[in-house]
Motif scaffolding. Structure first.
Motif: not given
Length: 246
Positions: A163-173
């Motif tokens: 996945l790309y960063p834009s596809q992650l939640s803030g916590g996941q990033q």
């Protein structure tokens, strides 16, 4: 003869017996660090005469109001900022005397940085973001693959690797950002408000991770406004108007 008797013990052997065990080595030593911005004939100081030391294996929290100089100090420690006065020794290396390239090499070998705003590369997948610090250290591609896979598993983000960063939640990033900071096994992790953009449960997850990394021997210095997060550290350093106040 009682086992505590000193009969027959020479002065030399007694001295050896009573010699204190050496503590952790000093990792960081700052002496009179100052940072200012020039405005015509005037100066605005951000840091004033900061003298400070940090030992290997410590977990230090830096606190203070906005504008106190916390992030500036962290970026000097991380060798991102090279325009300052005073002396900075890192693992006995005189950073204040090193050329820009030498500082960059020292940073790459020993320091991991966690930013509040993640600083992931949007055009790269999670896997590729994690691989970058290893490529900086000239780790062979076959070894990089093994290391990245281990870290993905350790941080429980294997399912996010493509996945790309834009596809992650803030916590996941932020979890990926922390994973990227530790993947090359740095001696020191610097964290600038690492939970500032996270929900409380996500923030607690990050802090518990830092606690575990520190228990495993990684030195950690964090900047935080949160007293709860600061309490994870072994000690708290207070800054106010650029001055060290404790």
């Amino acid at each position: 003869m009682p086992f505590w008797s000193t009969k027959g013990v020479t002065a030399d052997t007694a001295a050896e017996t009573e010699a204190p065990v050496a503590g952790p080595a000093q990792m960081i030593r700052l002496t009179d660090i100052e940072k200012f911005y020039q405005h015509g004939v005037g100066r605005t100081y951000v840091l004033r005469r900061i003298t400070l030391s940090v030992r290997e294996g410590e977990f230090v929290s830096i606190m203070g109001p906005s504008g106190a100089g916390k992030s500036t100090l962290l970026h000097i420690l991380g060798m991102h900022d090279s325009v300052w006065g005073g002396e900075y020794h890192f693992l006995d290396q005189p950073v204040h005397r090193l050329a820009k390239k030498e500082r960059a090499e020292l940073h790459k070998r020993h320091i991991g940085f966690v930013f509040q705003s993640y600083h992931l590369l949007d055009n790269l997948t999670v896997y590729e973001n994690l691989e970058i610090p290893l490529s900086y250290r000239n780790v062979k591609k076959s070894e990089r693959e093994s290391i990245v896979c281990d870290v993905l598993d350790r941080f429980q983000i294997v399912g996010k690797k493509d996945l790309y960063p834009s596809q992650l939640s803030g916590g996941q990033q932020q979890l990926v950002a922390v994973a990227r900071a530790v993947i090359a096994k740095p001696s020191l992790i610097l964290a600038d408000e690492p939970t500032g953009n996270l929900h409380s449960s996500q923030g607690e997850e990050i802090m518990e991770l830092f606690k575990k990394l520190n228990a495993d021997g990684t030195t950690i210095i964090q900047v935080t406004h949160s007293e709860r997060n600061a309490a994870y550290g072994h000690r708290i350093i207070q800054l106010r108007d650029g001055w060290l106040v404790n």
